[in-house]
Write a protein that holds these residues in place. Sequence first.
Motif, short mmCIF file in Angstrom:
data_model
loop_
_atom_site.label_atom_id
_atom_site.label_comp_id
_atom_site.label_asym_id
_atom_site.label_seq_id
_atom_site.Cartn_x
_atom_site.Cartn_y
_atom_site.Cartn_z
N LEU A 180 0.82 -1.21 0.00
CA LEU A 180 0.00 0.00 0.00
C LEU A 180 0.86 1.26 0.00
CD1 LEU A 180 -2.86 -0.92 2.51
CD2 LEU A 180 -3.00 -0.74 0.01
N ALA A 181 1.91 1.27 0.80
CA ALA A 181 2.76 2.46 0.87
C ALA A 181 3.45 2.73 -0.46
CB ALA A 181 3.79 2.30 1.98
N ARG A 182 3.82 1.67 -1.18
CA ARG A 182 4.43 1.84 -2.50
C ARG A 182 3.40 2.33 -3.53
NH1 ARG A 182 9.29 -0.27 -4.09
NH2 ARG A 182 10.42 -1.56 -2.61
N ALA A 183 2.12 2.02 -3.30
CA ALA A 183 1.09 2.32 -4.29
C ALA A 183 0.58 3.76 -4.23
CB ALA A 183 -0.08 1.36 -4.12
N VAL A 184 0.82 4.45 -3.13
CA VAL A 184 0.31 5.81 -3.02
C VAL A 184 1.39 6.82 -3.42
CG1 VAL A 184 -1.36 5.18 -1.23
CG2 VAL A 184 0.89 6.03 -0.55
N SER A 185 0.96 7.96 -3.95
CA SER A 185 1.93 8.98 -4.38
C SER A 185 2.23 9.98 -3.27
CB SER A 185 1.43 9.70 -5.63
OG SER A 185 0.17 10.29 -5.38
N ASP A 186 1.38 10.08 -2.27
CA ASP A 186 1.58 11.03 -1.18
C ASP A 186 2.56 10.45 -0.16
OD1 ASP A 186 1.44 12.80 0.95
OD2 ASP A 186 -0.72 12.58 1.26
N PRO A 187 3.76 11.02 -0.04
CA PRO A 187 4.75 10.49 0.91
C PRO A 187 4.25 10.47 2.36
CG PRO A 187 5.75 12.14 -0.52
CD PRO A 187 4.28 12.17 -0.79
N ALA A 188 3.43 11.45 2.72
CA ALA A 188 2.90 11.48 4.09
C ALA A 188 1.97 10.30 4.33
CB ALA A 188 2.18 12.80 4.34
N LEU A 189 1.14 9.96 3.36
CA LEU A 189 0.26 8.81 3.51
C LEU A 189 1.07 7.52 3.54
CD1 LEU A 189 -2.51 7.53 3.74
CD2 LEU A 189 -2.73 7.69 1.24
N ALA A 190 2.09 7.42 2.70
CA ALA A 190 2.95 6.22 2.71
C ALA A 190 3.59 6.04 4.08
CB ALA A 190 4.02 6.32 1.62
N GLU A 191 4.07 7.14 4.65
CA GLU A 191 4.69 7.08 5.98
C GLU A 191 3.66 6.71 7.04
OE1 GLU A 191 7.82 6.80 8.33
OE2 GLU A 191 7.99 7.30 6.22
N GLN A 192 2.45 7.23 6.92
CA GLN A 192 1.38 6.91 7.87
C GLN A 192 1.05 5.42 7.83
OE1 GLN A 192 -2.26 9.02 7.08
NE2 GLN A 192 -3.30 8.19 8.87
N ILE A 193 1.00 4.86 6.64
CA ILE A 193 0.72 3.42 6.50
C ILE A 193 1.82 2.61 7.19
CG2 ILE A 193 0.61 1.51 4.84
CD1 ILE A 193 -0.68 3.63 2.87
N ALA A 194 3.07 2.96 6.91
CA ALA A 194 4.20 2.23 7.50
C ALA A 194 4.24 2.38 9.02
CB ALA A 194 5.51 2.70 6.88
N THR A 195 4.02 3.59 9.49
CA THR A 195 4.04 3.84 10.94
C THR A 195 2.92 3.11 11.64
OG1 THR A 195 5.06 6.00 10.56
CG2 THR A 195 3.99 5.68 12.68
N SER A 196 1.75 3.09 11.04
CA SER A 196 0.60 2.39 11.64
C SER A 196 0.86 0.89 11.70
CB SER A 196 -0.68 2.67 10.84
OG SER A 196 -0.98 4.03 10.86
N ALA A 197 1.43 0.34 10.64
CA ALA A 197 1.75 -1.09 10.64
C ALA A 197 2.80 -1.40 11.69
CB ALA A 197 2.23 -1.52 9.26
N GLU A 198 3.81 -0.53 11.80
CA GLU A 198 4.86 -0.73 12.82
C GLU A 198 4.26 -0.75 14.22
OE1 GLU A 198 8.55 1.80 14.63
OE2 GLU A 198 8.38 1.77 12.45
N ARG A 199 3.40 0.22 14.50
CA ARG A 199 2.75 0.26 15.83
C ARG A 199 1.97 -1.02 16.10
NH1 ARG A 199 1.55 5.69 14.79
NH2 ARG A 199 -0.56 5.12 14.17
N ALA A 200 1.23 -1.47 15.10
CA ALA A 200 0.41 -2.67 15.27
C ALA A 200 1.29 -3.91 15.51
CB ALA A 200 -0.48 -2.89 14.05
N LEU A 201 2.40 -3.98 14.81
CA LEU A 201 3.27 -5.15 14.92
C LEU A 201 4.15 -5.16 16.15
CD1 LEU A 201 4.28 -5.44 11.18
CD2 LEU A 201 2.93 -7.11 12.49
N LEU A 202 4.41 -4.00 16.71
CA LEU A 202 5.33 -3.92 17.85
C LEU A 202 4.63 -3.66 19.18
CD1 LEU A 202 8.32 -1.99 16.26
CD2 LEU A 202 7.96 -4.46 16.47
N SER A 203 3.31 -3.54 19.15
CA SER A 203 2.60 -3.28 20.41
C SER A 203 2.35 -4.55 21.19
CB SER A 203 1.29 -2.57 20.15
OG SER A 203 0.42 -3.36 19.38
#
Length: 187
Positions: free
Chosen positions: A164-187
Amino acid sequence: MSRIEQKIQTRKRILAAAGRGFRKGGFGGIGVDGLAKEAGVTSGAFYVHFDSKAVAFRESVIQGMSELKEGVCHFQAEYGQTWWSEFVRFYLGVKRRCDLTESCALQALAPEVARSNDESRAAFEVYLREVATIIANGPLSIGAPLSVDAACVALATLTGAVTLARAVSDPALAEQIATSAERALLS
């Protein structure tokens, strides 16, 4: 270098080029001529090493999944109790931002495997199970999956987030996707 060593090196070069080609363009996006050109060999030389494009694809899947397996083992050995968080951050960072030709087989080739033949699907499945088992049986690490089921969920989350992060053109949205996944995986 002996003739046998040359043949081995040529096969490795073709396989590496095929992996890059399939990651970038998918199975249907590159033909034997393109794979051969990427490797710097003739189409005839390609066929000396691989019976068909499908065989080269299966071998590329195996190679890519082997690299993922080796990567997980590296993080487990290198980082001990923090291996899981280091791996997740690497995957969501480096593997999300790298050139698609160098991306993880799990993320880049899985959609192609889903459309491929039974042999490629079987090879992918074997390695996917091995990677999930290695994750589940790895050193204790905060947030690390403790079962094969949980490891599969984690791998699906990583793969989906990078896709998903690779598929979006907005860098802020890509970062949000990655950060959200990181939080979910590390909580």
